[in-house]
Design a protein around this motif. Structure first.
Motif, mmCIF file in Angstrom:
data_model
loop_
_atom_site.group_PDB
_atom_site.id
_atom_site.type_symbol
_atom_site.label_atom_id
_atom_site.label_comp_id
_atom_site.label_asym_id
_atom_site.label_seq_id
_atom_site.Cartn_x
_atom_site.Cartn_y
_atom_site.Cartn_z
ATOM 1 N N ILE A 17 59.728 -11.440 -20.111
ATOM 2 C CA ILE A 17 59.605 -9.985 -20.070
ATOM 3 C C ILE A 17 60.768 -9.416 -19.285
ATOM 4 O O ILE A 17 61.069 -9.869 -18.180
ATOM 5 C CB ILE A 17 58.278 -9.568 -19.393
ATOM 6 N N GLN A 18 61.453 -8.453 -19.894
ATOM 7 C CA GLN A 18 62.559 -7.814 -19.167
ATOM 8 C C GLN A 18 62.250 -6.334 -18.933
ATOM 9 O O GLN A 18 62.147 -5.556 -19.877
ATOM 10 C CB GLN A 18 63.874 -7.954 -19.951
ATOM 11 N N ASP A 19 62.083 -5.981 -17.671
ATOM 12 C CA ASP A 19 61.870 -4.580 -17.303
ATOM 13 C C ASP A 19 63.114 -3.976 -16.657
ATOM 14 O O ASP A 19 63.267 -2.771 -16.616
ATOM 15 C CB ASP A 19 60.708 -4.454 -16.295
ATOM 16 N N ASN A 78 61.056 -6.989 -24.501
ATOM 17 C CA ASN A 78 62.097 -6.226 -23.841
ATOM 18 C C ASN A 78 61.611 -4.795 -23.676
ATOM 19 O O ASN A 78 61.415 -4.097 -24.642
ATOM 20 C CB ASN A 78 63.378 -6.264 -24.699
ATOM 21 N N ARG A 79 61.389 -4.415 -22.406
ATOM 22 C CA ARG A 79 60.867 -3.074 -22.170
ATOM 23 C C ARG A 79 61.924 -2.161 -21.566
ATOM 24 O O ARG A 79 61.628 -1.115 -21.027
ATOM 25 C CB ARG A 79 59.633 -3.162 -21.263
ATOM 26 N N LEU A 80 63.199 -2.589 -21.682
ATOM 27 C CA LEU A 80 64.288 -1.774 -21.158
ATOM 28 C C LEU A 80 64.453 -0.491 -21.956
ATOM 29 O O LEU A 80 64.663 0.568 -21.408
ATOM 30 C CB LEU A 80 65.612 -2.546 -21.272
#
Ligand SMILES: [Zn+2]
Length: 449
Positions: free
Chosen positions: A385-387, A445-447
């Motif tokens: 998970i990428q925040d 990917n929540r960027l």
């Protein structure tokens, strides 16, 4: 609104089976009437056509389809020539916001398909009955080529929440279509605690074929594998749907069920098909539509994003539609031993939105990330998970074999991909929740959202 599934789950099991049989038999009847038989014949003869022959046929189908869209859809009426390059790229947002301008038919006369989009927006497309029949004719031809015909025993694992926790505990993690011999398993309750329920139901059913989410079948097989179990009657073929197939899926599922895994690509909004042949290679089916592979600047490339034009979307024409998946084509001069001259695909990389953005290396896509488990033992499943731009959370479901040194190996492998400055927060977890659709996502990917 009454939740039909909630009402359904309260009925006695036998009645639930009868109802699911009726619904299913009726659906099969509609899909396999009319043009179905003709298309079955058309597609059975298509696989080993000469290249010159199918190229002409594909061009002809494309021209017909583009003419049809310009004449029948107000969305495409401003395009003045029936040449693919003259059409603009069609975005998902176009289909969501302008469905009734794009569609050529009325909702009442259509077969309506609803898909959960990546961003949570639900998407609707309208199919003509004939297009549905053509799509099923192609899919059935493909499955028949690998041995499956309707009526042979099959276990189905797709995103239907058809059992309650209590049912599953009683061993009823499935419902049966009694006529077509399909056992539908709930994919919402697969875990260590319910394992016996699933395993016993599989053993008793003893299916020749399995269809469904690879991650769900993998979850069952992975537990079985640790327990040293193998299915008594081996499954012939597993046809995965809806998710990217990973090397560890093939490995573990093959070992536990004794079956071959045969992949395909098609989307619920109606993309054309990519199908695996008897030699384990993926071929584009050029008579189902056009696949353009493009780079970030929409220039043709061997590896990149897909724009699809699908000949079976007369209801809601998809032309140069940005379906949101990535593939890598094989070099154009490569041949396949199966004898088909249909274009070869090296691999399907899955969703374009499933990537980690690395400060040094740019986009690191799902295919690349999932390879980082290759030499590591003890990983059951993982999710990245990428925040934040410089940080990823890595959740790992692991067995006892995931020792400190395996953990270090995994981090090294990830590091190699995401670059030297990214913080990697690895956490071993008991469970990784699935999406609402029941699908498992490896990368979130929540960027950008
Ligand atoms: Zn082949």
């Amino acid at each position: 609104m009454i939740d039909a599934w909630a009402v359904y789950r309260k009925l006695p099991f036998w009645m639930q089976d009868v109802l699911i049989t009726i619904v299913n038999v009726n659906q099969y009847r509609v899909r396999r009437k009319g043009a179905y038989r003709e298309f079955r014949e058309y597609y059975s003869k298509s696989w080993d056509k000469d290249k010159a022959n199918w190229e002409v046929e594909a061009e002809y189908r494309l021209a017909l389809f583009l003419d049809f869209a310009r004449a029948g859809s107000s969305w495409f009426s401003s395009v003045h020539v029936s040449e693919l390059s003259a059409f603009p790229v069609q975005e998902k947002a176009d289909v969501i916001n302008h469905l009734y301008d794009i569609a050529t038919i009325d909702e009442n006369s259509a077969i309506v398909s609803l898909t959960g989009g990546t961003t949570g927006a639900s998407m609707k497309v309208l199919y003509t009955v004939e297009d549905t029949q053509e799509r099923f004719a192609l899919l059935d031809t493909f499955r028949a080529y690998h041995g499956y015909e309707i009526g042979k025993k099959v276990a189905w694992f797709s995103g239907k929440n058809l059992a309650t926790d209590g049912d599953v505990k009683k061993g009823r993690c499935y419902r049966d279509d009694l006529i077509n011999k399909i056992r539908f398993f709930s994919t919402f309750h697969i875990n260590e605690r319910n394992f016996d329920s699933y395993w016993n139901a599989l053993e008793r059913c003893s299916p020749e074929f399995i269809v469904g989410f690879p991650s769900s079948v993998f979850d069952i097989c992975e537990i079985a594998d640790r327990k040293g179990l193998k299915l008594r009657n081996r499954v012939k073929v597993f046809f995965p749907t809806a998710e990217v197939v990973l090397p560890q899926h093939r490995d573990v599922i093959g070992r536990v069920l004794g079956c071959k895994l045969v992949d395909q690509y098609a989307s619920s909004e109606g993309a054309p098909f990519i199908l695996e042949c008897a030699y384990g290679r993926l071929h584009i089916h050029p008579l189902s539509g056009v696949f353009e592979v493009v780079d970030e600047n929409f220039k043709p490339a061997l590896e990149g994003e897909l724009l699809v034009t699908s000949f079976t979307t007369h209801g809601t024409p998809l032309i140069r539609y940005r379906v949101g998946d990535r593939i890598k084509l094989a070099p154009p001069d490569e041949c396949c031993e199966c004898g088909s001259t249909f274009p070869l695909v090296e691999r399907i990389d899955g969703r374009t939105s499933d990537y980690v953005l690395s400060p040094e290396n740019g986009r690191v896509n799902l295919g690349n990330l999932s390879n980082s488990t290759k030499s590591v033992t003890g990983i059951i499943a993982f999710q990245v998970i990428q925040d934040f731009q410089d940080e990823i959370d890595v959740h790992v479901m692991a067995s006892d074999l995931f020792t400190a040194s395996e953990r270090a190996k995994f981090i090294d492998a990830l590091r190699e991909r995401v670059g030297p400055t990214m913080s990697i927060n690895l956490k071993v977890v008991k469970d990784i929740p699935r999406e609402k659709s029941g699908k498992f996502r490896i990368v979130k990917n929540r960027l950008s959202t």
